[in-house]
Enzyme design. Structure first.
Site, PDB file in Angstrom:
ATOM      1  N   LYS A   1       0.850  -1.204   0.000  1.00  0.00           N
ATOM      2  CA  LYS A   1       0.000   0.000   0.000  1.00  0.00           C
ATOM      3  C   LYS A   1       0.885   1.254   0.000  1.00  0.00           C
ATOM      4  O   LYS A   1       2.102   1.154   0.175  1.00  0.00           O
ATOM      5  CB  LYS A   1      -0.953  -0.025   1.194  1.00  0.00           C
ATOM      6  CG  LYS A   1      -0.281  -0.083   2.539  1.00  0.00           C
ATOM      7  CD  LYS A   1      -1.286  -0.480   3.610  1.00  0.00           C
ATOM      8  CE  LYS A   1      -0.614  -0.727   4.932  1.00  0.00           C
ATOM      9  NZ  LYS A   1      -1.046   0.106   6.005  1.00  0.00           N
TER      10      LYS A   1
ATOM     11  N   TYR B   1      15.476  30.538   4.097  1.00  0.00           N
ATOM     12  CA  TYR B   1      14.385  31.245   4.788  1.00  0.00           C
ATOM     13  C   TYR B   1      14.676  31.371   6.284  1.00  0.00           C
ATOM     14  O   TYR B   1      15.148  30.423   6.916  1.00  0.00           O
ATOM     15  CB  TYR B   1      13.081  30.456   4.646  1.00  0.00           C
ATOM     16  CG  TYR B   1      12.442  30.540   3.281  1.00  0.00           C
ATOM     17  CD1 TYR B   1      11.945  31.738   2.784  1.00  0.00           C
ATOM     18  CD2 TYR B   1      12.305  29.396   2.501  1.00  0.00           C
ATOM     19  CE1 TYR B   1      11.344  31.800   1.543  1.00  0.00           C
ATOM     20  CE2 TYR B   1      11.696  29.443   1.257  1.00  0.00           C
ATOM     21  CZ  TYR B   1      11.223  30.659   0.779  1.00  0.00           C
ATOM     22  OH  TYR B   1      10.627  30.723  -0.443  1.00  0.00           O
TER      23      TYR B   1
HETATM   24  C1  LIG Z   1      -3.764  -4.539   7.944  1.00  0.00           C
HETATM   25  C2  LIG Z   1      -2.281  -4.463   7.768  1.00  0.00           C
HETATM   26  N1  LIG Z   1      -1.588  -5.586   7.608  1.00  0.00           N
HETATM   27  C3  LIG Z   1      -0.243  -5.566   7.448  1.00  0.00           C
HETATM   28  C4  LIG Z   1       0.459  -4.385   7.448  1.00  0.00           C
HETATM   29  C5  LIG Z   1       1.950  -4.400   7.287  1.00  0.00           C
HETATM   30  O1  LIG Z   1       2.572  -3.872   8.412  1.00  0.00           O
HETATM   31  P1  LIG Z   1       4.166  -3.727   8.494  1.00  0.00           P
HETATM   32  O2  LIG Z   1       4.540  -2.739   7.453  1.00  0.00           O
HETATM   33  O3  LIG Z   1       4.429  -3.235   9.855  1.00  0.00           O
HETATM   34  O4  LIG Z   1       4.723  -5.069   8.208  1.00  0.00           O
HETATM   35  C6  LIG Z   1      -0.239  -3.189   7.624  1.00  0.00           C
HETATM   36  C7  LIG Z   1       0.502  -1.916   7.646  1.00  0.00           C
HETATM   37  O5  LIG Z   1       0.212  -0.958   8.253  1.00  0.00           O
HETATM   38  C8  LIG Z   1      -1.640  -3.235   7.787  1.00  0.00           C
HETATM   39  O6  LIG Z   1      -2.360  -2.106   7.944  1.00  0.00           O
END
Ligand SMILES: Cc1ncc(COP(=O)(O)O)c(C=O)c1O
Length: 380
Positions: free
Chosen positions: A50, A273
């Site tokens: 993601k 700045y």
């Molecule tokens: C539902 C879910 N599963 C897995 C993960 C993966 O987590 P990580 O990046 O800590 O491995 C996330 C990340 O935020 C998540 O929201």
């Protein structure tokens, strides 16, 4: 004068030639995946990509993970899932944040897998799934307190869930404190997960998949009877826990900016700045085309260092929207177009993502996720 598109094409920016670019090693991501797969054993891995693969570029990372043998890819929302499909990825894609029922036809068309995140959508899903089937992973709130069915809600939802049974593929939870050396709360979450699983099994449900572990849960082996794990951060070679460092994870990303200008300034010259930095002696000031609009945090001004020629030099003055400035002693040979390293891919370097995050009192996720789409990404 007529200017054709062809005549302009040499001017089009190419990611490899961009003055500001993230260089991302897909080889390192593949090796990190292999290390995590070894811990997971015969469990599958949903690679969490993601937020544009935590800033690393979702399609390219997704391709690398699919080739490495990931069971599937996990994203946050529909838009991210569709970007992967448009990019040609054909394997399973799990939408972690759930979907509104109206989006099910589109999700079905693209063969997405969807987390079922609460009782509120049961009825609407039951109405749509027969015509627009998607695989569902039932999310339990075992202690994160955001998405998921609370254990106390499950009993009254059994009938509603039964209507969705043909599409239920997975049962999932999410650890809230797997980075904490004290595993007490993670154990509690696991017990809650198991209690819910038994309740559902006794009610006749079967889940081919079960997964609860993020990177830290996986690195610490909090896997029990799970069939899958869902790491994100560790795939990119980043970690906040000792187990991750012991595993030799390799940071995949290096942020590089080529010097735009160098000027020699006398002692007493203020830079940037607010005039927050005043040269204490004659210095060379290198200006780099990277600013907070690119995701380089403004509060790194007068705090961070960048790498150049085997040494590090301070970022001086305020980081502005498009630029930052670095001070080098007179005599250090430096010229326009020479590359400086803003985020090193060496875990031990003072400008590694992990060290910079620590400096800012935040987590590595925040720094890489912030890397804007406008900067070039080159894959090596
Ligand atoms: C539902 C879910 N599963 C897995 C993960 C993966 O987590 P990580 O990046 O800590 O491995 C996330 C990340 O935020 C998540 O929201």
């Amino acid at each position: 004068m007529n200017v054709t598109a062809d005549a302009l094409s040499p001017l089009r920016p190419r990611p490899e030639g961009r003055a500001l670019r993230a260089e991302i090693s897909l080889g390192r991501i593949t090796r990190n995946f292999a290390r995590l797969q070894q811990i997971a054993g015969d469990r599958g891995i949903w690679g969490v990509i993601k937020a544009n693969a935590y800033g690393h570029g979702a399609v390219r990372v997704g391709q690398a993970l699919e080739a490495a043998g990931a069971a599937g890819l996990a994203v946050s929302n529909l838009e991210e899932a569709l970007e992967l499909r448009e990019g040609g990825l054909r394997g399973p894609i799990l939408v972690l944040g759930g979907l509104r029922a109206e989006a099910l036809p589109l999700a079905s068309l693209h063969g997405l897998t969807v987390a079922l995140v609460g009782p509120e959508s049961l009825e609407a899903y039951a109405g749509l799934l027969p015509a627009h089937p998607v695989k569902l992973h039932l999310k339990l709130d075992t202690g994160m307190g955001r998405f998921g069915f609370l254990p106390s809600e499950l009993g009254e939802c059994l009938d509603g869930l039964r209507a969705l049974a043909p599409w239920l593929e997975g049962l999932m939870g999410h650890f809230a404190t797997s980075d904490d050396p004290d595993r007490g709360f993670s154990d509690r979450q696991r017990r809650t997960f198991e209690t819910c699983r038994s309740l559902l099994q006794d009610a006749g449900f079967a889940f081919p998949q079960a997964h609860h572990a993020n990177s830290d849960g996986l690195l610490r082996g909090y896997l029990d009877d799970d069939t899958h794990a869902r790491p994100g951060l560790a795939l990119y070679g980043l970690t906040c826990i000792a187990e991750g460092h012991a595993l030799g994870l390799e940071p995949a990303l290096e942020l590089i900016a080529e010097v735009a200008r160098v000027k020699t300034v006398p002692a007493g010259t203020a830079v940037g700045y607010g005039r927050t930095f005043v040269a204490p002696q004659p210095l060379q000031i290198a200006t780099l085309g990277c600013g907070y609009a690119d995701g380089y945090r403004r509060d790194l001004g007068n705090r961070a260092v960048v790498g150049f020629g085997g040494a590090t030099y301070p970022v001086v003055g305020r980081v502005s929207m498009d630029y930052l400035t670095v001070a080098l002693p007179s005599g250090v040979p430096i010229a326009p177009n020479e590359p400086m390293v803003l985020y090193s891919n060496d875990t031990g370097a003072p400008h590694s993502v992990e060290r910079m995050a620590h400096l800012l009192g935040t987590i590595p996720y925040e720094l890489t996720c912030a890397l804007h789409r406008r900067l070039g990404r080159a894959y090596i």
